[in-house]
Design a protein around this motif. Structure first.
Motif, short mmCIF file in Angstrom:
data_model
loop_
_atom_site.label_atom_id
_atom_site.label_comp_id
_atom_site.label_asym_id
_atom_site.label_seq_id
_atom_site.Cartn_x
_atom_site.Cartn_y
_atom_site.Cartn_z
N VAL B 12 54.56 28.20 5.48
CA VAL B 12 53.64 27.82 4.40
C VAL B 12 52.24 28.00 4.92
CG1 VAL B 12 52.91 26.01 2.83
CG2 VAL B 12 55.31 26.14 3.52
N THR B 13 51.40 28.67 4.16
CA THR B 13 50.04 28.91 4.60
C THR B 13 49.08 28.84 3.43
OG1 THR B 13 48.66 30.44 5.89
CG2 THR B 13 50.11 31.42 4.26
N GLN B 14 47.82 28.64 3.75
CA GLN B 14 46.81 28.60 2.69
C GLN B 14 46.24 30.00 2.46
OE1 GLN B 14 43.96 25.56 3.81
NE2 GLN B 14 45.04 24.08 2.53
N MET B 15 45.85 30.24 1.24
CA MET B 15 45.26 31.52 0.86
C MET B 15 44.11 31.85 1.80
SD MET B 15 44.19 32.45 -3.03
CE MET B 15 43.03 31.13 -3.08
N GLY B 16 44.07 33.10 2.28
CA GLY B 16 43.00 33.53 3.17
C GLY B 16 43.34 33.40 4.65
N GLN B 17 44.42 32.71 4.96
CA GLN B 17 44.82 32.55 6.36
C GLN B 17 45.64 33.76 6.82
OE1 GLN B 17 43.92 29.79 8.44
NE2 GLN B 17 42.51 29.68 6.70
N SER B 81 44.79 38.29 5.70
CA SER B 81 44.18 37.31 4.79
C SER B 81 45.12 37.17 3.59
CB SER B 81 42.80 37.79 4.35
OG SER B 81 42.22 36.87 3.43
N THR B 82 45.96 36.15 3.63
CA THR B 82 47.03 36.04 2.64
C THR B 82 46.50 35.75 1.25
OG1 THR B 82 47.31 33.75 3.37
CG2 THR B 82 48.86 35.38 4.24
N LYS B 83 47.23 36.28 0.26
CA LYS B 83 46.93 36.03 -1.15
C LYS B 83 48.12 35.32 -1.78
CE LYS B 83 44.70 40.54 -1.13
NZ LYS B 83 44.84 41.93 -1.58
N LEU B 84 47.89 34.72 -2.92
CA LEU B 84 48.99 34.03 -3.61
C LEU B 84 50.16 34.98 -3.87
CD1 LEU B 84 47.03 31.88 -6.22
CD2 LEU B 84 48.08 31.10 -4.09
N GLU B 85 49.83 36.22 -4.20
CA GLU B 85 50.87 37.20 -4.55
C GLU B 85 51.65 37.71 -3.34
OE1 GLU B 85 47.63 37.31 -5.42
OE2 GLU B 85 46.84 39.38 -5.29
N ASP B 86 51.27 37.29 -2.15
CA ASP B 86 52.05 37.64 -0.96
C ASP B 86 53.26 36.71 -0.78
OD1 ASP B 86 49.03 38.33 0.87
OD2 ASP B 86 50.34 39.73 -0.22
N SER B 87 53.34 35.67 -1.59
CA SER B 87 54.48 34.75 -1.52
C SER B 87 55.76 35.52 -1.85
CB SER B 87 54.30 33.59 -2.51
OG SER B 87 53.20 32.79 -2.14
N LEU B 112 57.83 33.20 2.86
CA LEU B 112 56.39 32.95 2.97
C LEU B 112 55.89 32.34 1.67
CD1 LEU B 112 53.69 33.22 4.51
CD2 LEU B 112 53.45 35.48 3.45
N THR B 113 55.28 31.18 1.79
CA THR B 113 54.69 30.51 0.63
C THR B 113 53.19 30.40 0.86
OG1 THR B 113 56.72 29.22 0.26
CG2 THR B 113 54.69 28.44 -0.81
N VAL B 114 52.41 30.99 -0.02
CA VAL B 114 50.96 30.95 0.07
C VAL B 114 50.43 30.01 -1.01
CG1 VAL B 114 48.82 32.28 0.07
CG2 VAL B 114 50.93 33.32 0.91
N THR B 115 49.69 29.00 -0.58
CA THR B 115 49.19 27.99 -1.54
C THR B 115 47.68 28.10 -1.73
OG1 THR B 115 48.90 26.35 0.19
CG2 THR B 115 51.05 26.41 -0.91
#
Lengths: 111, 115
Positions: B12-17, B81-87, B112-115
Motif C-alpha cells: 500500500v502506498t500513497q500517490m506520488g511515492q 511516482s505512483t498514480k491511482l491508476e497503477d493500483s 499494489l494499492t495506491v491511495t
C-alpha cells in the motif's frame, strides 16, 4: 491487431457435467497458444501449450484442442476443485515471448 | 519444483511515492517479464527483459517504470511516482529460453494499492 477472445465469460456447472470453454484468436503467425488456470488473488498457473492445428493435450479432467482460429478447453466430469478462472493466451509475433491474454472464463462447479 | 516468487504480496502506498516490486525468477530461466492485471480486467503485458536489457515494452510502460536485474537472482520493477491508476496485481514471469517451445511461469503476484 492481435487479439484473444474467450467465451463464455462465466460458466456454472454441476459436478460431473462436462462442458467446453472457447478461445478465439487472431494473430499474425501463431507461435503458441497457452492455457492457464487462475485462482482468486493468485498468479496464472500453466496448464497446456499448443502449437499447431490438430494438436491435443490432456491433463486429468482437462483436454485442450487447437484449430487454425480457436482453441477449446474441454472439462470432463468436473469437480468443485476445478472451479477457477481459465485464461487463454497467444504468443505475439517476434522473439520476446510476449503473451496476449483473453479476459478469461470463470468456471464454478457446484457439488 | 522450482517456482517464481514475489515480494511483497501486498503493498500500500500513497500517490506520488516510489515503489519497488521484487521477483525471484526460476534459476535457469533467461527471459523475464512483468504483467499487470487491474481488478476484473485482462492480464496485460508490461515489459520483457533478456540479456540484461529490455527486449520489448508496452505503451503502459512509460518513463515512470523501470526494471532491473541487480544480481543473478532478483528482478525488480520500479514505479517512480505512483498514480491511482497503477493500483493492480503485478505478476512476474520467467521463461527458460527464447524459442517457441517454452512456456512462461508466473509468480503469485504483488497487489499494489495506491491511495
Amino acid at each position: 491487431e492481435d487479439q484473444v477472445t474467450q467465451s463464455p465469460e462465466a460458466l456454472r456447472l454441476q459436478e460431473g457435467e462436462s462442458s467446453s470453454l472457447n478461445c478465439s484468436y487472431t494473430v499474425s503467425g501463431l507461435r503458441g497458444l497457452f492455457w492457464y488456470r487462475q485462482d482468486p488473488g493468485k498468479g496464472p498457473e500453466f496448464l497446456f501449450t499448443l502449437y499447431s492445428a490438430g494438436e491435443e493435450k490432456e491433463k486429468e479432467r482437462l483436454k485442450a484442442t487447437l484449430t487454425k482460429k480457436e482453441s477449446f478447453l474441454h472439462i470432463t466430469a468436473p469437480k468443485p476443485e476445478d472451479s477457477a478462472t481459465y485464461l487463454c493466451a497467444v504468443q505475439a509475433p517476434g522473439n520476446t515471448g510476449k503473451l496476449i491474454f483473453g479476459q478469461g472464463t470463470t468456471l464454478q462447479v457446484k457439488p | 519444483e522450482p517456482e517464481v516468487t514475489q515480494t511483497p504480496s501486498h503493498q500500500v502506498t500513497q500517490m506520488g511515492q516510489e515503489v519497488i516490486l521484487r521477483c525471484v525468477p526460476i534459476s535457469n530461466h533467461l527471459y523475464f517479464y512483468w504483467y499487470r492485471q487491474i481488478l476484473g480486467q485482462k492480464v496485460e503485458f508490461l515489459v520483457s527483459f533478456y540479456n540484461n536489457e529490455i527486449s520489448e515494452k508496452s505503451e503502459i510502460f512509460d518513463d515512470q517504470f523501470s526494471v532491473e536485474r541487480p544480481d543473478g537472482s532478483n528482478f525488480t520493477l520500479k514505479i517512480r511516482s505512483t498514480k491511482l491508476e497503477d493500483s493492480a496485481m503485478y505478476f512476474c514471469a520467467s521463461r527458460r529460453d527464447r524459442g517457441e517451445f517454452y512456456e512462461q511461469y508466473f509468480g503469485p503476484g504483488t497487489r499494489l494499492t495506491v491511495t
